[in-house]
Design an enzyme around this catalytic site. Structure first.
Site, PDB file in Angstrom:
ATOM      1  N   CYS A 103       0.813  -1.216   0.000  1.00  0.00           N
ATOM      2  CA  CYS A 103       0.000   0.000   0.000  1.00  0.00           C
ATOM      3  C   CYS A 103       0.846   1.265   0.000  1.00  0.00           C
ATOM      4  CB  CYS A 103      -0.941  -0.005   1.193  1.00  0.00           C
ATOM      5  SG  CYS A 103      -0.108   0.186   2.791  1.00  0.00           S
ATOM      6  N   CYS A 151      -1.443 -17.003  -1.412  1.00  0.00           N
ATOM      7  CA  CYS A 151      -0.634 -16.382  -2.473  1.00  0.00           C
ATOM      8  C   CYS A 151       0.752 -16.037  -1.950  1.00  0.00           C
ATOM      9  CB  CYS A 151      -1.330 -15.140  -3.027  1.00  0.00           C
ATOM     10  SG  CYS A 151      -1.120 -13.671  -2.011  1.00  0.00           S
ATOM     11  N   CYS A 204      -6.127 -13.607   1.497  1.00  0.00           N
ATOM     12  CA  CYS A 204      -6.378 -14.988   1.050  1.00  0.00           C
ATOM     13  C   CYS A 204      -6.854 -15.914   2.153  1.00  0.00           C
ATOM     14  CB  CYS A 204      -5.096 -15.598   0.489  1.00  0.00           C
ATOM     15  SG  CYS A 204      -4.381 -14.721  -0.891  1.00  0.00           S
ATOM     16  N   LEU A 249       7.429  21.403  18.883  1.00  0.00           N
ATOM     17  CA  LEU A 249       6.700  20.920  20.046  1.00  0.00           C
ATOM     18  C   LEU A 249       7.705  20.117  20.861  1.00  0.00           C
ATOM     19  CD1 LEU A 249       4.119  20.182  21.656  1.00  0.00           C
ATOM     20  CD2 LEU A 249       3.741  18.347  20.026  1.00  0.00           C
ATOM     21  N   ARG A 290     -14.089   5.053  21.338  1.00  0.00           N
ATOM     22  CA  ARG A 290     -13.896   5.231  19.887  1.00  0.00           C
ATOM     23  C   ARG A 290     -14.762   4.209  19.157  1.00  0.00           C
ATOM     24  NH1 ARG A 290      -9.778   2.820  16.477  1.00  0.00           N
ATOM     25  NH2 ARG A 290      -8.948   4.805  15.787  1.00  0.00           N
ATOM     26  N   GLN A 320      -3.813 -13.838 -14.430  1.00  0.00           N
ATOM     27  CA  GLN A 320      -4.522 -15.120 -14.372  1.00  0.00           C
ATOM     28  C   GLN A 320      -4.806 -15.631 -15.774  1.00  0.00           C
ATOM     29  OE1 GLN A 320      -7.329 -13.076 -11.227  1.00  0.00           O
ATOM     30  NE2 GLN A 320      -7.900 -15.208 -11.310  1.00  0.00           N
ATOM     31  N   ARG A 376     -14.063 -12.765  -7.574  1.00  0.00           N
ATOM     32  CA  ARG A 376     -14.370 -14.067  -6.941  1.00  0.00           C
ATOM     33  C   ARG A 376     -15.881 -14.275  -6.740  1.00  0.00           C
ATOM     34  NH1 ARG A 376     -10.777 -16.060  -1.764  1.00  0.00           N
ATOM     35  NH2 ARG A 376     -10.920 -18.271  -2.148  1.00  0.00           N
ATOM     36  N   GLY A 378     -12.873 -19.408 -12.134  1.00  0.00           N
ATOM     37  CA  GLY A 378     -14.056 -20.281 -12.142  1.00  0.00           C
ATOM     38  C   GLY A 378     -13.918 -21.466 -11.214  1.00  0.00           C
ATOM     39  N   GLU A 433     -14.405 -20.586  -5.016  1.00  0.00           N
ATOM     40  CA  GLU A 433     -15.347 -19.475  -4.952  1.00  0.00           C
ATOM     41  C   GLU A 433     -16.640 -19.766  -4.176  1.00  0.00           C
ATOM     42  OE1 GLU A 433     -15.083 -17.099  -8.971  1.00  0.00           O
ATOM     43  OE2 GLU A 433     -14.731 -19.231  -9.320  1.00  0.00           O
TER      44      GLU A 433
HETATM   45  C1  LIG Z   1      -1.669   3.509   9.029  1.00  0.00           C
HETATM   46  C2  LIG Z   1      -1.825   4.615  10.027  1.00  0.00           C
HETATM   47  C3  LIG Z   1      -2.940   4.611  10.853  1.00  0.00           C
HETATM   48  C4  LIG Z   1      -3.127   5.640  11.777  1.00  0.00           C
HETATM   49  N1  LIG Z   1      -4.218   5.600  12.593  1.00  0.00           N
HETATM   50  C5  LIG Z   1      -4.388   6.584  13.507  1.00  0.00           C
HETATM   51  C6  LIG Z   1      -5.499   6.570  14.393  1.00  0.00           C
HETATM   52  O1  LIG Z   1      -6.339   5.669  14.354  1.00  0.00           O
HETATM   53  N2  LIG Z   1      -5.611   7.588  15.276  1.00  0.00           N
HETATM   54  C7  LIG Z   1      -4.701   8.587  15.358  1.00  0.00           C
HETATM   55  O2  LIG Z   1      -4.814   9.466  16.192  1.00  0.00           O
HETATM   56  N3  LIG Z   1      -3.654   8.632  14.527  1.00  0.00           N
HETATM   57  C8  LIG Z   1      -3.482   7.668  13.611  1.00  0.00           C
HETATM   58  N4  LIG Z   1      -2.414   7.717  12.772  1.00  0.00           N
HETATM   59  C9  LIG Z   1      -1.582   8.901  12.754  1.00  0.00           C
HETATM   60  C10 LIG Z   1      -0.297   8.706  13.486  1.00  0.00           C
HETATM   61  O3  LIG Z   1      -0.546   8.682  14.850  1.00  0.00           O
HETATM   62  C11 LIG Z   1       0.625   9.833  13.077  1.00  0.00           C
HETATM   63  O4  LIG Z   1       0.987   9.586  11.743  1.00  0.00           O
HETATM   64  C12 LIG Z   1       1.886   9.895  13.895  1.00  0.00           C
HETATM   65  O5  LIG Z   1       1.655  10.067  15.233  1.00  0.00           O
HETATM   66  C13 LIG Z   1       2.788  10.987  13.407  1.00  0.00           C
HETATM   67  O6  LIG Z   1       4.005  10.890  14.096  1.00  0.00           O
HETATM   68  P1  LIG Z   1       5.375  10.840  13.319  1.00  0.00           P
HETATM   69  O7  LIG Z   1       6.437  10.811  14.345  1.00  0.00           O
HETATM   70  O8  LIG Z   1       5.422   9.771  12.340  1.00  0.00           O
HETATM   71  O9  LIG Z   1       5.319  12.250  12.623  1.00  0.00           O
HETATM   72  P2  LIG Z   1       6.021  12.764  11.299  1.00  0.00           P
HETATM   73  O10 LIG Z   1       5.384  12.156  10.147  1.00  0.00           O
HETATM   74  O11 LIG Z   1       7.487  12.570  11.431  1.00  0.00           O
HETATM   75  O12 LIG Z   1       5.664  14.257  11.415  1.00  0.00           O
HETATM   76  C14 LIG Z   1       4.368  14.728  11.229  1.00  0.00           C
HETATM   77  C15 LIG Z   1       4.394  16.244  11.038  1.00  0.00           C
HETATM   78  O13 LIG Z   1       4.680  16.860  12.248  1.00  0.00           O
HETATM   79  C16 LIG Z   1       5.896  17.572  12.205  1.00  0.00           C
HETATM   80  N5  LIG Z   1       6.524  17.298  13.488  1.00  0.00           N
HETATM   81  C17 LIG Z   1       6.766  16.078  14.022  1.00  0.00           C
HETATM   82  N6  LIG Z   1       7.226  16.229  15.276  1.00  0.00           N
HETATM   83  C18 LIG Z   1       7.268  17.555  15.526  1.00  0.00           C
HETATM   84  C19 LIG Z   1       7.635  18.326  16.653  1.00  0.00           C
HETATM   85  N7  LIG Z   1       8.041  17.759  17.778  1.00  0.00           N
HETATM   86  N8  LIG Z   1       7.555  19.660  16.560  1.00  0.00           N
HETATM   87  C20 LIG Z   1       7.137  20.247  15.427  1.00  0.00           C
HETATM   88  N9  LIG Z   1       6.784  19.591  14.343  1.00  0.00           N
HETATM   89  C21 LIG Z   1       6.840  18.243  14.395  1.00  0.00           C
HETATM   90  C22 LIG Z   1       6.614  17.064  11.000  1.00  0.00           C
HETATM   91  O14 LIG Z   1       7.423  18.053  10.441  1.00  0.00           O
HETATM   92  C23 LIG Z   1       5.459  16.697  10.091  1.00  0.00           C
HETATM   93  O15 LIG Z   1       4.995  17.836   9.453  1.00  0.00           O
HETATM   94  C24 LIG Z   1      -2.187   6.698  11.856  1.00  0.00           C
HETATM   95  C25 LIG Z   1      -1.068   6.687  11.035  1.00  0.00           C
HETATM   96  C26 LIG Z   1      -0.878   5.664  10.131  1.00  0.00           C
HETATM   97  C27 LIG Z   1       0.304   5.696   9.230  1.00  0.00           C
HETATM   98  S1  FES Z   2      -1.619 -15.255   1.555  1.00  0.00           S
HETATM   99 FE1  FES Z   2      -2.303 -13.933  -0.037  1.00  0.00          FE
HETATM  100  S2  FES Z   2      -2.513 -12.068   0.985  1.00  0.00           S
HETATM  101 FE2  FES Z   2      -2.057 -13.422   2.605  1.00  0.00          FE
HETATM  102  S1  FES Z   3       2.213  -0.947   5.252  1.00  0.00           S
HETATM  103 FE1  FES Z   3       3.914  -0.608   4.026  1.00  0.00          FE
HETATM  104  S2  FES Z   3       3.318  -1.376   2.131  1.00  0.00           S
HETATM  105 FE2  FES Z   3       1.505  -1.464   3.291  1.00  0.00          FE
END
Ligand SMILES: Cc1cc2nc3c(=O)[nH]c(=O)nc-3n(C[C@H](O)[C@H](O)[C@H](O)COP(=O)(O)OP(=O)(O)OC[C@H]3O[C@@H](n4cnc5c(N)ncnc54)[C@H](O)[C@@H]3O)c2cc1C
Ligand code: FES
Ligand code: FES
Length: 1360
Positions: A59, A129, A176, A406, A447, A791, A935, A1110, A1287
């Site tokens: 993804c 797969c 799968c 922050l 939530r 396929q 499928r 199929g 299927e």
């Molecule tokens: C698959 C997936 C599912 C998620 N599901 C949820 C969810 O269900 N609920 C939820 O709340 N969140 C969710 N998130 C969000 C996730 O919590 C945030 O992506 C994560 O906390 C960001 O932190 P990071 O360190 O990766 O930030 P980064 O990606 O490194 O930074 C994010 C941004 O903040 C800035 N930044 C980072 N730290 C600081 C700092 N200390 N001061 C100033 N600027 C800063 C960076 O420059 C950037 O712009 C999800 C994320 C993913 C990828």
């Molecule tokens: S075995 Fe195909 S996605 Fe997991």
């Molecule tokens: S989580 Fe990285 S490719 Fe899907």
């Protein structure tokens, strides 16, 4: 003096360090920092610059887990290694300096020996797969490693508990297997489970292969050499990537030249959501995770301070250390539902807060922290001034400037309660002891999201705190103070419901007060315009407030009446029942899937794993976003060709003699590229070619298409418009549904009729884990070699030849394995391969593409949406006498396989005896992406239509629906009438047997009563149980094959069927071993198995390969191989006899073959399997019963139990078939319960990512999942008596939907009893839409169910 020396040493090392140093699977990598683009992700590096291809791209946004690797960090002070999983698609390469990475092949492999995790995945049949499997392996390994790190487990087992094992893979997607075997494989390591209790596995009898936790630590996640290199540092000013070690260093970096764009980076996971960030160019990346102020953890009487760069996983750990403080424990528990473990391990709390503050990200963290009264510390790097705000204030402020930081977050200690008690009250308020002197603090978080364990954004989240005490009279609870925060519901920031807070302050909680509070709340929690499901989200706010406060009402408090809804937390369990057949051994045995361990270790090679040939180029599709428009021009923003782009190929570039053809399928051909006019959003317009996949993908976003709609008609975007404009595809007469019986007569015999009732379905996306991909390599003399993940290699072949205008013998298509197909790689793989071949031919260089998930979701179409109108006539006992059905099917832009749909729909519908059936289908041509086979295409809808009609009749007559089903099941005679010869012999009609057996197997009748009792006793949770049959017709097809024996006795098999995870190679091998074993030489059939290899499909080697689809390709390929083996046996028998005579026997296989070679006997046989009238079609049968529990406050469904019994004939391999049954069922579950594949008003798909498209995960499958494969004896017209499994079981997932409907009906009946005059018109014969997502279920249970209940309660009180 000492200090000076240290500084000198530091400077010395700083000078010397100019590169990143890290390890991958123990191997040292050093990369010159000046040569790295800091936006390079770890997956980019691993897949493109190392041989470690086990890391898969599913993804690219943190949502699937295919790319998970283990990251290990060494702490030289504590001399400790931290090992945790990360998603390599979001982790930046530069951020792993000094770290060690372990991929699945690093755990073990075919050369060094597989790891126990690989072996157990294979032994539990937990890979199909195989595309998700390396990521699963790493997730499991990490869970084991960490469980066994601190204290050694008992010999042979792990400390990992079964519950933890289940969570270990909860963030990883698998399309799968249906997850059950994966969880079982992981649980098999736990000390608290018995292997015998786990689902079917190959270890039950043999005993588990040994797990020695010390071997896991021997995997060496952190090599010694790296420890020595940790001391050196990078000069932060010198390179585009810097990791400052102090605030002052950070300040000086941010204060560098003006105009320099700087990105602060922590975990970088935000780029999973804000994908445009990945493409943005920054001059500098500053990694803030090594600054002590940002990683601080401080606990004192004021509270807990956490540095902003602390990861969410670490924060959970810290908060859990203070578990006695319930608010912290609550926050930690909520945080465990954010994303998935491999994301939480790198994502930081600061990053989350900043995303929410600057970009209004629907954060969980900020909501719960606002309710906890958290504060934040901010520093402006320019002035160095630090400021403190409450989080709530901070969120309201203008977006934080790019150069401000922050620093930390503080969760305050809660103020002492009024009476001076130090007690911090927790959420178990219903059990609290109140006294007039006592004041209590309450804190709770909520939530609602499609996946209970996380990896899904919330529809709404909330956190509440309140200080309450008993009133003076001691008969009520007073709210002294309260705070209600709500977030993620389509609001910019976490929102405090202040009017409600003000209103409640000082009030004694009562139903009336609650009602008033709710009415105020509804005015406050209003989703922003454009938010999906606004009514649902607002109703969740009401629900959560109600849940929080209701136990404090007089009634609730004094009578203990309110029971907090308890979610069933039971672990997954299973009771698979397999009967292995010995008659044709090794056919009939549940042997391990061929290549399972290779898939687990990640050594199995998929198309995108083939190393790029020299000079290779990469393509990406440009698609239309307009439904019907003239394409005036295609160019780039500001007319600037982006870096690395070589060109854009359109239909105008097709060589002379070639055609603009992208698919040559069963019916009509379809275009590769739109020409002057694009006819749907999502239609491919062009193929952009660049020097890397990343550059190609980025460049497509810079493409500008100038559209013009002047003079064009309005696009057709609905089936109704299509009918109005007669925009229909022809259905060949032999594929049109046939009427059965006399509909007029049937209707006239009916005692009741329901007329003009409607049903509709949306689409479903394949969600194969490996997206579309191909590699084309030009060869001499205008030839083209193409590796395609398809396929249907034969059709890909024809398409390419047509497109290039070359004879078919100039093209060669090779397919070894496919990372999931589900029908999506039949037609939709053709344009992908054709575009690569065309580009390769034009540029005379190899060209490949790996289509990104978003483009794949937008351009490939998916299942056919449809609308149905029907009239049904029936008797008072429920026996249906006639069904008249009109169906409008949305085929999209081109014919594809759509003309096949009517027969599929009708076939599956005819599982019941309708008396008489008339059937009219219109295949509508609309300006939407062409729909294709997914499928069980058509069959799944047909089967469900039948259930919806049965349910309607049952509601009409107020008869139990299970009775109506039974009444309308076919007799053999009526089966013959509806299905003609496909019905086979009377003994083959096993459905009535399965129906009864399932009742026994699942205790159905007793459980129906238990469900009734449950519903009578529970107000907010309702259960439903439903039993559903399925009948599925499959055709057998002409299938060639070739079996060759090489001089050492090893055997090579060629079949046209493609290994897409369905176990085709395994079954073919078993068949070949059985067939050659008939020679009865000294080598047994089981021994022969190891000598057989089924090889990749090659369209120039084995022609007429047709399509894998199929459900019958495995058996047809096995049969073709068997026929070839017969030829070999015939040739070898005389040689064998002569050898036995000469040597006295026994003769080994090797000596037999050696003799045959000496006699120049042809050891290669090609032949074909051609089904005849008696073998060409047959019916499959299955029955499922599902029991669900619906939370009528949130709309959440928990599938408590599913039992399936499926007739597999004599299964060729029961382990493989079991996997197919479970996997298909879970995919069906996705269709019926979760997956919304939605379009905007232009027909462009908008649910185009893992963020918006939710396939089932481990926490959404049945908690108890039992499957029995019925060995239904001898079927003379089947391949060794076997029947298909790929299927048909998907249809059985309708049982879940029907059970949900039953539960919702109970909720509706309850509301009826709350209506004060008991006459409120509630429709109990409602149709529950598909998919029955949480918002849908809640809507049908009543968005205002809480208000209705309270009103009723108040009314009751008044009257007594
Ligand atoms: C698959 C997936 C599912 C998620 N599901 C949820 C969810 O269900 N609920 C939820 O709340 N969140 C969710 N998130 C969000 C996730 O919590 C945030 O992506 C994560 O906390 C960001 O932190 P990071 O360190 O990766 O930030 P980064 O990606 O490194 O930074 C994010 C941004 O903040 C800035 N930044 C980072 N730290 C600081 C700092 N200390 N001061 C100033 N600027 C800063 C960076 O420059 C950037 O712009 C999800 C994320 C993913 C990828
Ligand atoms: S075995 Fe195909 S996605 Fe997991
Ligand atoms: S989580 Fe990285 S490719 Fe899907």
């Amino acid at each position: 003096m000492g200090e000076k020396k240290v500084t000198e040493e530091k400077e010395e090392t700083m000078k010397s360090k100019t590169s990143l140093v890290f390890a991958v699977n123990g191997e040292r990598f050093e990369i010159d920092l000046s040569s790295i683009d800091p936006s390079t992700t770890l997956i980019d590096f691993l897949r493109n610059k190392t041989p470690f291809k086990s890391v898969k791209l599913g993804c690219g946004e943190g949502g699937c887990g295919a790319c998970v690797v283990l990251l290990s960090k060494y702490d030289p002070l504590l001399e400790k290694v931290d090992d945790f999983t990360v998603s390599s698609c979001l982790t930046l390469l530069c951020s792993i300096d000094g770290c060690s990475i372990t991929t699945s092949e690093g755990l073990g492999n075919s050369r060094a020996g597989f790891h126990a995790v690989h072996e157990r995945i294979a032994g539990f049949h937990a890979t199909q797969c195989g595309f998700c499997t390396p990521g699963m392996s790493v997730s499991m390994f990490s869970a084991l490693l960490n469980a066994d790190k601190t204290h050694p487990p008992r010999a042979g087992v792990s400390n990992l508990t079964a519950a933890e094992a289940e969570k270990a893979v909860s963030g990883n997607l698998c399309r799968c297997t249906g997850y059950r075997p994966l969880v079982d494989a992981c649980k098999s390591f736990s000390a608290d489970v018995d292997i015998e209790d786990l689902g079917f596995n190959t270890f039950c009898k043999k005993g588990l292969p040994c797990y020695d936790h010390t071997l896991s630590s021997q995997v060496c996640t952190f090599p010694e050499f790296l420890k020595k290199e940790l001391k050196s540092l990078v000069d932060p000013r010198k390179y585009r990537w810097s990791s400052p070690l102090s605030i002052s260093e950070l300040q000086s970096l941010l204060g560098l030249e003006n105009g320099v764009s700087v990105k602060l980076v922590a975990g970088n996971t935000s780029t999973g959501y804000y994908k445009e960030e990945k493409d943005k160019k920054y001059d500098r990346f500053v990694d803030i995770r090594r600054i002590p102020e940002l990683t601080v953890v401080r606990r004192d009487e004021k509270g807990v301070e956490l540095g902003a760069a602390i990861t969410i996983s670490k924060a959970i750990e810290v908060l859990r250390e203070n578990e006695s403080v319930l608010i912290l424990a609550k926050i930690a528990a909520h945080m465990e539902k954010i994303a998935s473990r491999f994301v939480r391990n790198t994502e930081t709390i600061g990053g989350n807060i900043i995303m929410a503050q600057r970009k209004h990200f629907p954060s969980d963290l900020t909501t719960i922290l606002v309710a906890a009264g958290a504060t934040v510390k901010i520093m402006s790097t320019g002035s160095g001034v630090q400021e403190q705000y409450t989080l709530e204030e901070f969120l309201q402020r203008p977006p934080l400037e790019a150069k401000s930081v922050l620093l930390s977050l503080t969760i305050p200690s809660w103020r002492p309660v009024k009476n001076g008690s130090t007690h911090r009250a927790g959420p178990e308020h219903s059990q609290m002891k109140y006294s007039p002197l006592n004041t209590h603090l309450l804190f709770e978080t909520y939530r609602a999201a499609p996946r209970p364990l996380g990896n899904a954004l919330a529809f709404l989240n909330a956190a509440f705190s309140a200080e309450v005490s008993l009133n003076e009279a001691g008969d009520g609870v007073v709210v002294n103070d309260c705070l209600f925060a709500f977030g993620a519901y389509g609001t910019k920031h976490a929102h405090r419901a202040k009017k409600v807070e003000d209103f409640l302050a000082g009030k004694v909680i009562s139903d009336e007060v609650l009602m008033e509070a709710i009415s105020l709340l509804k005015d406050e929690i209003v989703p922003d315009k454009g938010t999906s499901n606004p009514g649902y989200r607002s109703s969740l706010a009401v629900t959560f407030l109600f849940e929080f406060l209701v136990s404090l009402t007089t009634k609730g408090l004094l009578n203990g009446e309110y029971k907090e809804p308890l979610k069933p937390e039971a672990l997954l369990s299973s009771a698979q029942q397999i009967v292995e057949n010995q008659e044709y051994s090794p056919v009939g045995k549940g042997i391990e899937k061929t290549g399972a361990k290779l898939q687990a270790s990640g050594e199995a090679v998929y198309v995108d794993d083939i190393p790029s040939p020299e000079n290779c180029l990469y393509g990406a599709f440009i698609y239309s976003t307009m439904p019907l428009a003239r394409i005036k021009s295609i160019g780039f923003k500001e007319n600037r060709v982006p870096e690395g782009v070589l060109g854009i190929i359109t239909y105008k570039d097709i060589p002379k003699g070639g055609q603009n053809v992208g698919t040559k399928g069963f019916f009509a051909s379809d275009l590769l590229f739109a020409e002057e006019v694009t006819h749907c959003a999502g239609q491919i317009i062009a193929f952009l070619v660049a020097e890397s996949q990343k550059l190609a993908d980025i460049a497509t976003k810079l493409v500008v298409i100038d559209y013009d709609t002047e003079g064009l008609e309005e696009p057709i975007l609905s089936v109704e418009e299509a009918v109005k404009k007669s925009s229909l595809f022809e259905i060949p007469p032999y594929l049109r549904g046939k009427p059965v019986g006399n509909i007029n007569k049937g209707m006239s015999e009916a005692e009741h009729k329901i007329l003009g009732s409607k049903i509709s379905f949306g689409s479903q996306y394949f969600f194969y884990m490996e997206t579309q991909t191909a590699l084309a390599v030009p060869d001499e003399d205008n030839c083209m070699l193409v590796y395609s993940s398809t396929q249907a290699p034969e059709y890909v072949h024809r398409t390419i030849a047509g497109c290039l205008g070359v004879p078919e013998h100039n093209v060669r298509v090779i397919t070894r394995r496919v990372g999931g197909g589900f029908g999506g790689k039949v037609m939709k793989a053709m344009p992908v391969a054709a575009a690569c071949a065309l580009a390769a031919s034009i540029m005379q260089r190899p060209v490949r593409t790996y289509v990104n998930r978003k483009t794949d979701m937008i351009t490939t179409g998916g299942r056919h949406p449809m609308k149905i109108t029907y009239s049904v006539g029936f008797k008072s006992n429920g026996k249906i006498t006639a069904l008249d059905l009109e169906l409008l099917l949305d085929a999209g832009l081109s014919e594809d396989v759509s003309p096949l749909m009517p027969s599929g729909i009708q076939g599956a519908m005819m599982k019941y005896d309708w008396g008489a059936l008339s059937f009219d289908v219109k295949v509508c041509k609309t300006n939407t992406v062409s729909r294709t086979s997914v499928r069980a295409p058509g069959d799944v809808q047909g089967s469900y239509i039948a259930e919806a009609i049965i349910e309607k009749v049952a509601s009409y007559l107020s008869i139990d629906v299970d009775v109506i089903r039974k009444v309308n099941l076919h007799t053999y005679e009526s089966l013959r009438l509806f299905h003609d010869k496909k019905a086979g012999e009377p003994t083959e009609y096993t459905l009535p047997l399965l129906w009864d057996k399932l009742a026994e197997f699942s205790g159905f009748n007793q459980r129906v009563k238990v469900v009734e009792e449950f519903n009578a006793l529970n107000r907010w949770r309702k259960r439903g149980i439903s039993r559903v049959p399925a009948v599925y017709g499959v055709p057998m097809r002409f299938t060639p094959g070739r079996v060759s024996v090489l001089s050492d006795g090893s055997i090579v098999v060629e079949v046209p069927g493609i290994e897409i995870g369905q176990g085709l190679w395994t079954k073919v091998k078993q068949m070949v071993a059985y067939s050659l074993g008939l020679i009865q030489c000294g080598t047994t059939s089981d021994e022969l198995l190891d000598k057989i290899r089924v090889i990749q499909a090659d369209t120039l080697s084995l022609v007429q390969g047709s399509v894998t689809g199929g459900s019958t390709t495995s058996e047809a390929s096995s049969e073709a191989a068997r026929i070839c083996c017969d030829g070999l046996v015939e040739r070898l028998l005389p040689v064998h006899a002569a050898l036995v005579e000469k040597t006295g026997g026994p003769v080994t296989w090797e000596s037999l073959i050696s003799q045959a070679y000496q006699q120049s006997i042809n050891m290669s046989v090609s032949n074909v399997y051609t089904p005849d009238i008696s073998t060409g079609y047959y019916l499959n049968y299955g029955v499922a019963a599902s029991e669900v529990e619906v939370n009528i406050l949130t709309g959440e469904t928990t599938i408590l139990r599913t039992d399936i019994i499926y007739d597999c004939g004599r299964s060729l391999n029961p382990a493989v078939d079991l996997g197919q049954i479970e996997g298909a069922f879970v995919q069906g579950l996705g269709f019926f319960m979760l997956e919304e594949y939605l379009m905007n008003s232009d027909g462009l798909i908008v649910t185009d990512s893992t963020w918006t498209y939710k396939i089932p995960t481990v926490d959404t499958i049945p908690r108890q999942f039992n499957v029995e494969i019925l060995n239904s004896g001898h079927h003379k017209n089947r391949v060794l008596s076997s029947k298909a499994s790929g299927e048909p079981p998907l249809l059985l997932a309708a049982s879940v939907h029907c059970a949900v409907r039953a539960a919702v009906k109970e909720a509706k009946k309850q509301i009826q009893t709350w209506s004060n005059d008991n006459r409120e018109g509630i429709d109990l014969s409602f149709d529950l839409p598909v998919p029955a997502t949480m918002p849908v279920v809640k809507e049908f249970c009543g968005l205002d169910v809480v208000e209705k209940y309270l009103e009723w309660n108040i009314h009751q009180k008044k009257n007594f």
